[in-house]
Motif scaffolding. Structure first.
Motif, short mmCIF file in Angstrom:
data_model
loop_
_atom_site.label_atom_id
_atom_site.label_comp_id
_atom_site.label_asym_id
_atom_site.label_seq_id
_atom_site.Cartn_x
_atom_site.Cartn_y
_atom_site.Cartn_z
N LEU A 133 -3.93 -2.11 -0.06
CA LEU A 133 -4.59 -3.37 0.28
C LEU A 133 -3.99 -4.52 -0.51
O LEU A 133 -3.69 -5.59 0.06
N LEU A 134 -3.80 -4.34 -1.81
CA LEU A 134 -3.18 -5.38 -2.63
C LEU A 134 -1.79 -5.72 -2.12
O LEU A 134 -1.40 -6.90 -2.04
N SER A 135 -1.02 -4.70 -1.76
CA SER A 135 0.35 -4.91 -1.29
C SER A 135 0.36 -5.68 0.03
O SER A 135 1.18 -6.58 0.24
N VAL A 136 -0.54 -5.31 0.93
CA VAL A 136 -0.62 -5.98 2.23
C VAL A 136 -1.02 -7.45 2.04
O VAL A 136 -0.43 -8.36 2.64
N ALA A 137 -2.03 -7.69 1.21
CA ALA A 137 -2.48 -9.06 0.96
C ALA A 137 -1.36 -9.89 0.33
O ALA A 137 -1.17 -11.06 0.68
N ALA A 138 -0.61 -9.28 -0.58
CA ALA A 138 0.50 -9.99 -1.22
C ALA A 138 1.57 -10.36 -0.20
O ALA A 138 2.13 -11.46 -0.23
N LEU A 139 1.84 -9.45 0.74
CA LEU A 139 2.90 -9.70 1.73
C LEU A 139 2.52 -10.82 2.69
O LEU A 139 3.36 -11.67 3.01
N THR A 140 1.26 -10.86 3.12
CA THR A 140 0.86 -11.93 4.05
C THR A 140 0.94 -13.30 3.40
O THR A 140 1.20 -14.30 4.08
N LEU A 191 -1.08 -6.69 10.11
CA LEU A 191 -1.51 -6.50 8.72
C LEU A 191 -2.92 -7.00 8.46
O LEU A 191 -3.65 -6.39 7.66
N MET A 192 -3.35 -8.10 9.08
CA MET A 192 -4.67 -8.64 8.78
C MET A 192 -5.80 -7.70 9.22
O MET A 192 -6.74 -7.46 8.45
N PRO A 193 -5.77 -7.12 10.43
CA PRO A 193 -6.80 -6.12 10.76
C PRO A 193 -6.76 -4.91 9.81
O PRO A 193 -7.81 -4.38 9.44
N LEU A 194 -5.55 -4.50 9.43
CA LEU A 194 -5.42 -3.38 8.49
C LEU A 194 -6.07 -3.73 7.16
O LEU A 194 -6.78 -2.91 6.55
N LEU A 195 -5.86 -4.97 6.70
CA LEU A 195 -6.45 -5.42 5.45
C LEU A 195 -7.98 -5.34 5.49
O LEU A 195 -8.62 -4.83 4.56
N PHE A 196 -8.58 -5.79 6.60
CA PHE A 196 -10.04 -5.75 6.72
C PHE A 196 -10.55 -4.31 6.79
O PHE A 196 -11.58 -3.97 6.20
#
Length: 453
Positions: free
Chosen positions: A310-317, A174-179
């Motif tokens: 992006l918001l959803s991914v950041a929230a999940l991490t 998820l972190m590479p996807l977020l960037f």
């Protein structure tokens, strides 16, 4: 592999850094940072925020990490180990409780982001009234409740899988996807005609607009965005091997977290200015202003989908770190299996999150100091519990465990950044005073606004 004395440990330095950065990187970096910076004047706020990160955020993050690594325990067990037979374990309990309450309403907002991801995928309309769209969603009953349940189920599933197979494996994806999503949004925003005004707003400081409130807001945001005071970094630090360096790891995490916040500013403000919207539109920036921005932007449907993904991914991490705080305590203190602890704790947190969901509909008549239920949860944790937890942690390290002991542990093994007398002054005097001011002023603002002082 990845175990020591029956306790799971990160299998790589990168895994820990990404997990800790994922804990720090959340809605606070993208949603909250953007609207706070917009309200506080852009570049001047950014400058003060970066100073607060360096002088407060980084030292306190290293402190929480080293408490976890030293003791190899959850927050309650960690304070008990460092100060046995004293009430200091209550500081750890405050962190565990903070993570519990925060996740209960954080999941609700994350559910909004997931719902908007679907809305963006099916198409934003340039003629829609996005204030009505947002209010229509949060004032309904079942739709936000279902999204709250979906988000909590995802979080529980990851935590149940374990530290390595669940958390570490997930954040590596998820972190590479977020960037990548952030960079794509930056490129799109900067290529819009008129985007230069947004860049200037974010990079050209106007210090004449700075007030005492700007400093307090910057300190508060630096504290909030790094997941400080909620036990997450103590918990993640407890899965570190004893030979893992603290100062460098903390530096990487703070750097990645700050980088995400700054990149988010470049993703949002150029687009907002290019299309003539107000950057100081408050908490509604993500859910009411930006959908209108994307609706008018070329290829806006695609980039709107990417933003809310992006918001959803950041929230999940971030959410997985909040749940892990409570689950780690249950596993350590009660001896439950990880799966049982994750499902049970996650289910209780889901139930505690139902009132904030319904606080805009069937329970809208319930308020506290003028706040709806969700904002009440946010006030209790963000204004009271987190600063209080950070303040007590500083006092504990500075005067009970002793800053000299913390310094010795942080420097073992020695990293690129060497902690010394400057750290002792910061953790014993500067940081607790700054947090105390933020705590008192935050309480004063809320009470004075409610009673009209």
């Amino acid at each position: 592999m990845g175990q020591q004395n029956g306790r799971e440990q990160w299998t790589s330095k990168l895994g820990f850094i990404l997990a800790a950065a994922g804990s720090a990187v959340g809605l606070g970096n993208i949603w909250r940072f953007s609207y706070v910076a917009g309200e506080q004047g852009g570049a001047a706020f950014l400058f003060i925020y970066l100073i607060a990160i360096a002088l407060i955020g980084y030292p306190l993050m290293a402190t929480e990490m080293v408490i976890g690594r030293k003791t190899q325990k959850n927050p309650i067990g960690a304070f008990s180990a460092l100060a046995p037979n004293t009430p200091w374990w209550l500081v750890g309990a405050l962190g565990v409780l903070s993570g519990f309450v925060i996740l209960s309403f954080y999941s609700v907002v994350a559910g909004w982001a997931m719902h908007y991801t679907v809305l963006a995928a099916t198409g934003f309309s340039s003629t829609a009234d996005y204030v009505d769209v947002f209010l229509g969603h949060i004032t309904s009953t079942w739709v936000p409740l279902i999204w709250h349940a979906i988000f909590m189920a995802l979080t529980v599933g990851i935590i149940a899988a374990g530290v390595v197979k669940g958390i570490q494996r997930t954040v590596r994806l998820l972190m590479p996807l977020l960037f990548l999503l952030l960079v794509a949004l930056v490129v799109r925003g900067l290529t819009l005609p008129g985007s230069g005004a947004g860049v200037a707003f974010f990079l050209t400081p106007d210090f004449s607009a700075v007030t005492a409130r700007t400093f307090l807001t910057a300190v508060g945001q630096s504290f909030f965005t790094l997941s400080l005071g909620m036990g997450a970094l103590i918990t993640y630090g407890s899965y570190l091997k004893q030979d893992e360096n603290i100062s460098d790891n903390a530096g990487w995490v703070v750097g990645l977290d700050t980088l995400v916040a700054v990149i988010a500013g470049f993703a949002i403000f150029p687009a907002v200015f290019a299309l003539g919207f107000d950057p100081a539109s408050g908490a509604g920036l993500a859910f009411m202003t930006l959908p209108a921005v994307f609706a008018e932007m070329p290829a806006g449907l695609f980039f709107g989908f990417m933003f809310f993904l992006l918001l959803s991914v950041a929230a999940l991490t971030s959410a997985i770190s909040l749940l892990e705080v409570v689950v780690a305590w249950v596993i350590d203190e009660k001896g439950w299996s990880r799966a049982k602890a994750a499902i049970t704790v996650g289910s209780v947190i889901f139930l505690v999150g139902i009132p904030p969901v319904l606080g805009f509909s069937t329970l809208s008549h319930i308020t506290f100091l003028g706040f709806d239920i969700l904002d009440t949860y946010d006030f209790i944790t963000g204004v009271v519990m987190l600063p209080l937890g950070g303040l007590l942690t500083c006092i504990f390290v500075g005067y009970v465990w002793r800053a000299s002991n913390a310094t010795k542990e942080i420097n073992n093994p020695r990293g690129i950044i060497n902690f010394g007398g400057w750290y002792n002054i910061l953790i014993s005097v500067v940081i607790p005073v700054a947090i105390a001011v933020v705590l008192v002023m935050g309480l004063y603002d809320v009470v004075s606004a409610h009673y009209g002082w």
